[in-house]
Design a protein around this motif. Structure first.
Motif, PDB file in Angstrom:
ATOM      1  N   GLU A   1      16.754   3.897  -0.692  1.00  0.00           N
ATOM      2  CA  GLU A   1      17.749   2.831  -0.824  1.00  0.00           C
ATOM      3  C   GLU A   1      17.901   2.058   0.481  1.00  0.00           C
ATOM      4  O   GLU A   1      17.967   0.817   0.488  1.00  0.00           O
ATOM      5  N   ARG A   2      17.956   2.777   1.592  1.00  0.00           N
ATOM      6  CA  ARG A   2      18.097   2.122   2.894  1.00  0.00           C
ATOM      7  C   ARG A   2      16.854   1.280   3.216  1.00  0.00           C
ATOM      8  O   ARG A   2      16.964   0.164   3.745  1.00  0.00           O
ATOM      9  N   ALA A   3      15.683   1.811   2.922  1.00  0.00           N
ATOM     10  CA  ALA A   3      14.448   1.080   3.204  1.00  0.00           C
ATOM     11  C   ALA A   3      14.367  -0.201   2.377  1.00  0.00           C
ATOM     12  O   ALA A   3      13.953  -1.257   2.880  1.00  0.00           O
ATOM     13  N   ILE A   4      14.766  -0.130   1.120  1.00  0.00           N
ATOM     14  CA  ILE A   4      14.759  -1.321   0.269  1.00  0.00           C
ATOM     15  C   ILE A   4      15.764  -2.350   0.782  1.00  0.00           C
ATOM     16  O   ILE A   4      15.487  -3.554   0.817  1.00  0.00           O
ATOM     17  N   GLU A   5      16.929  -1.880   1.187  1.00  0.00           N
ATOM     18  CA  GLU A   5      17.932  -2.795   1.761  1.00  0.00           C
ATOM     19  C   GLU A   5      17.381  -3.480   3.010  1.00  0.00           C
ATOM     20  O   GLU A   5      17.582  -4.689   3.214  1.00  0.00           O
ATOM     21  N   MET A   6      16.694  -2.717   3.853  1.00  0.00           N
ATOM     22  CA  MET A   6      16.119  -3.285   5.071  1.00  0.00           C
ATOM     23  C   MET A   6      15.068  -4.338   4.736  1.00  0.00           C
ATOM     24  O   MET A   6      15.025  -5.414   5.351  1.00  0.00           O
ATOM     25  N   LEU A   7      14.221  -4.030   3.766  1.00  0.00           N
ATOM     26  CA  LEU A   7      13.186  -4.974   3.361  1.00  0.00           C
ATOM     27  C   LEU A   7      13.811  -6.249   2.808  1.00  0.00           C
ATOM     28  O   LEU A   7      13.404  -7.368   3.151  1.00  0.00           O
ATOM     29  N   ARG A   8      14.828  -6.087   1.954  1.00  0.00           N
ATOM     30  CA  ARG A   8      15.489  -7.242   1.348  1.00  0.00           C
ATOM     31  C   ARG A   8      16.157  -8.107   2.419  1.00  0.00           C
ATOM     32  O   ARG A   8      16.051  -9.338   2.392  1.00  0.00           O
ATOM     33  N   ASP A   9      16.817  -7.470   3.372  1.00  0.00           N
ATOM     34  CA  ASP A   9      17.510  -8.232   4.415  1.00  0.00           C
ATOM     35  C   ASP A   9      16.523  -8.865   5.398  1.00  0.00           C
ATOM     36  O   ASP A   9      16.779  -9.963   5.916  1.00  0.00           O
TER      37      ASP A   9
ATOM     38  N   ASP B   1       0.835  -1.212   0.000  1.00  0.00           N
ATOM     39  CA  ASP B   1       0.000   0.000   0.000  1.00  0.00           C
ATOM     40  C   ASP B   1       0.870   1.263   0.000  1.00  0.00           C
ATOM     41  O   ASP B   1       0.591   2.234  -0.709  1.00  0.00           O
ATOM     42  N   LEU B   2       1.925   1.237   0.811  1.00  0.00           N
ATOM     43  CA  LEU B   2       2.810   2.392   0.909  1.00  0.00           C
ATOM     44  C   LEU B   2       3.591   2.606  -0.389  1.00  0.00           C
ATOM     45  O   LEU B   2       3.856   3.751  -0.782  1.00  0.00           O
ATOM     46  N   ALA B   3       3.950   1.515  -1.063  1.00  0.00           N
ATOM     47  CA  ALA B   3       4.622   1.638  -2.357  1.00  0.00           C
ATOM     48  C   ALA B   3       3.712   2.349  -3.352  1.00  0.00           C
ATOM     49  O   ALA B   3       4.169   3.197  -4.149  1.00  0.00           O
ATOM     50  N   LEU B   4       2.428   2.028  -3.306  1.00  0.00           N
ATOM     51  CA  LEU B   4       1.471   2.719  -4.179  1.00  0.00           C
ATOM     52  C   LEU B   4       1.367   4.192  -3.795  1.00  0.00           C
ATOM     53  O   LEU B   4       1.337   5.069  -4.668  1.00  0.00           O
ATOM     54  N   ASN B   5       1.312   4.480  -2.504  1.00  0.00           N
ATOM     55  CA  ASN B   5       1.284   5.876  -2.046  1.00  0.00           C
ATOM     56  C   ASN B   5       2.509   6.633  -2.531  1.00  0.00           C
ATOM     57  O   ASN B   5       2.405   7.793  -2.978  1.00  0.00           O
ATOM     58  N   LEU B   6       3.676   5.986  -2.463  1.00  0.00           N
ATOM     59  CA  LEU B   6       4.907   6.628  -2.923  1.00  0.00           C
ATOM     60  C   LEU B   6       4.865   6.856  -4.424  1.00  0.00           C
ATOM     61  O   LEU B   6       5.295   7.913  -4.910  1.00  0.00           O
ATOM     62  N   ALA B   7       4.326   5.894  -5.165  1.00  0.00           N
ATOM     63  CA  ALA B   7       4.205   6.053  -6.617  1.00  0.00           C
ATOM     64  C   ALA B   7       3.278   7.226  -6.957  1.00  0.00           C
ATOM     65  O   ALA B   7       3.516   7.964  -7.923  1.00  0.00           O
ATOM     66  N   GLU B   8       2.245   7.420  -6.162  1.00  0.00           N
ATOM     67  CA  GLU B   8       1.325   8.547  -6.388  1.00  0.00           C
ATOM     68  C   GLU B   8       2.035   9.873  -6.143  1.00  0.00           C
ATOM     69  O   GLU B   8       1.823  10.851  -6.869  1.00  0.00           O
ATOM     70  N   ARG B   9       2.883   9.930  -5.095  1.00  0.00           N
ATOM     71  CA  ARG B   9       3.664  11.145  -4.860  1.00  0.00           C
ATOM     72  C   ARG B   9       4.649  11.361  -6.016  1.00  0.00           C
ATOM     73  O   ARG B   9       4.922  12.499  -6.399  1.00  0.00           O
TER      74      ARG B   9
ATOM     75  N   LEU C   1       5.246  19.842  -0.153  1.00  0.00           N
ATOM     76  CA  LEU C   1       4.411  18.946   0.647  1.00  0.00           C
ATOM     77  C   LEU C   1       4.420  17.530   0.072  1.00  0.00           C
ATOM     78  O   LEU C   1       4.327  16.545   0.826  1.00  0.00           O
ATOM     79  N   HIS C   2       4.528  17.408  -1.247  1.00  0.00           N
ATOM     80  CA  HIS C   2       4.624  16.081  -1.857  1.00  0.00           C
ATOM     81  C   HIS C   2       5.936  15.406  -1.448  1.00  0.00           C
ATOM     82  O   HIS C   2       5.964  14.197  -1.199  1.00  0.00           O
ATOM     83  N   VAL C   3       7.006  16.173  -1.376  1.00  0.00           N
ATOM     84  CA  VAL C   3       8.283  15.625  -0.925  1.00  0.00           C
ATOM     85  C   VAL C   3       8.178  15.217   0.541  1.00  0.00           C
ATOM     86  O   VAL C   3       8.658  14.149   0.955  1.00  0.00           O
ATOM     87  N   PHE C   4       7.565  16.082   1.333  1.00  0.00           N
ATOM     88  CA  PHE C   4       7.327  15.805   2.757  1.00  0.00           C
ATOM     89  C   PHE C   4       6.586  14.479   2.917  1.00  0.00           C
ATOM     90  O   PHE C   4       6.969  13.613   3.719  1.00  0.00           O
ATOM     91  N   SER C   5       5.500  14.318   2.140  1.00  0.00           N
ATOM     92  CA  SER C   5       4.699  13.101   2.208  1.00  0.00           C
ATOM     93  C   SER C   5       5.511  11.881   1.790  1.00  0.00           C
ATOM     94  O   SER C   5       5.430  10.817   2.426  1.00  0.00           O
ATOM     95  N   ALA C   6       6.308  12.023   0.736  1.00  0.00           N
ATOM     96  CA  ALA C   6       7.138  10.907   0.269  1.00  0.00           C
ATOM     97  C   ALA C   6       8.106  10.464   1.361  1.00  0.00           C
ATOM     98  O   ALA C   6       8.315   9.259   1.579  1.00  0.00           O
ATOM     99  N   SER C   7       8.685  11.413   2.062  1.00  0.00           N
ATOM    100  CA  SER C   7       9.626  11.086   3.127  1.00  0.00           C
ATOM    101  C   SER C   7       8.941  10.297   4.247  1.00  0.00           C
ATOM    102  O   SER C   7       9.485   9.300   4.743  1.00  0.00           O
ATOM    103  N   ARG C   8       7.755  10.730   4.618  1.00  0.00           N
ATOM    104  CA  ARG C   8       7.022  10.024   5.679  1.00  0.00           C
ATOM    105  C   ARG C   8       6.648   8.607   5.230  1.00  0.00           C
ATOM    106  O   ARG C   8       6.672   7.666   6.026  1.00  0.00           O
ATOM    107  N   ILE C   9       6.296   8.462   3.955  1.00  0.00           N
ATOM    108  CA  ILE C   9       5.928   7.140   3.428  1.00  0.00           C
ATOM    109  C   ILE C   9       7.125   6.191   3.497  1.00  0.00           C
ATOM    110  O   ILE C   9       7.005   5.039   3.925  1.00  0.00           O
TER     111      ILE C   9
ATOM    112  N   ASN D   1      14.773  11.061   7.822  1.00  0.00           N
ATOM    113  CA  ASN D   1      13.426  11.628   7.720  1.00  0.00           C
ATOM    114  C   ASN D   1      13.318  12.929   8.507  1.00  0.00           C
ATOM    115  O   ASN D   1      12.781  13.932   8.011  1.00  0.00           O
ATOM    116  N   ARG D   2      13.846  12.942   9.718  1.00  0.00           N
ATOM    117  CA  ARG D   2      13.795  14.162  10.534  1.00  0.00           C
ATOM    118  C   ARG D   2      14.566  15.300   9.859  1.00  0.00           C
ATOM    119  O   ARG D   2      14.114  16.449   9.859  1.00  0.00           O
TER     120      ARG D   2
END
Length: 222
Positions: A124-132, A95-103, A181-189, A159-160
């Motif tokens: 990149e870090r999030a993808i690495e975490m998911l993969r690991d 779901d979040l990947a779709l949200n990111l694609a929308e941003r 705000l779109h960048v802000f939203s992408a970061s939170r996602i 993110n901060r």
């Protein structure tokens, strides 16, 4: 444990592994769309999400059937419980990947708004975490799972930093607020994707040792 139970547990875990591969591809597609600032990313990710939802329901139903018919205990019960929980986190990441694609689509229409380099690092870090986290589940690797959990702090810090920078930029350039705000939203996602990867890692740690570690490490680091 009966051979029947072992076979069906292995089949469900394999289905979950395929689910993790699919989710990683969705996040990667959203990331590539963000990097290239291209339209059409959301439609492609949406197609994948529909299949992901069907698979998520199928895995859950198979887990519940295993619980009802075989009443597994000890490590087998942990395997089913971990699969159920990881399945839910993978669906949420989809779901979040779709949200990111929308941003990504929104930002592609505002090319003059820059995407911070730190945001790409976050993805990149999030993808690495998911993969690991996925690899840790496949191999029941507690140490790899623990390393995923520790890396969440880096994503949180990025993110901060991004949010602090965007807040200053919005104050200085109010005409850019919509795009920023779109960048802000992408970061939170992205930060949330890393959180769910962390959840998966914690479930692997539970699978390995039978100990629920969720929340404890937060208190220790506070």
């Amino acid at each position: 444990m009966s051979k029947f139970l072992e076979r069906h547990l292995t089949e469900v875990e394999h289905a979950l592994s395929l689910q993790a591969d699919a989710v990683e591809r969705m996040v990667q597609a959203a990331y590539e769309g963000l990097r290239e600032r291209c339209l059409g990313t959301a439609a492609a990710v949406l197609d994948s999400e529909a299949e992901l939802n069907r698979s998520e329901v199928d895995i859950e139903e198979r887990c519940l059937e295993l619980l009802a018919l075989h009443q597994p205990v000890a490590v087998d019960l942990r395997r089913v419980a971990a699969t159920l929980k990881i399945n839910g986190d993978l669906e949420r990441i989809g779901d979040l990947a779709l949200n990111l694609a929308e941003r990504t689509e929104d930002l592609a229409r505002i090319p003059h708004v820059a995407v911070p380099a730190e945001l790409e690092t976050m993805v990149e870090r999030a993808i690495e975490m998911l993969r690991d986290a996925h690899s840790a589940f496949v191999h029941v690797d507690e140490e790899l799972a623990r390393s995923v959990r520790l890396r969440d702090d880096e994503v949180d810090a990025l993110n901060r930093g991004i949010i602090a920078s965007l807040t200053k930029q919005m104050a200085a350039e109010p005409q850019q607020v919509e795009g920023l705000l779109h960048v802000f939203s992408a970061s939170r996602i992205i930060e949330r994707i890393a959180d769910h990867a962390t959840n998966i890692a914690e479930d692997v740690m539970y699978l390995a040792k039978g100990e629920i570690t969720r929340h404890r490490w937060v208190k220790q680091s506070a």
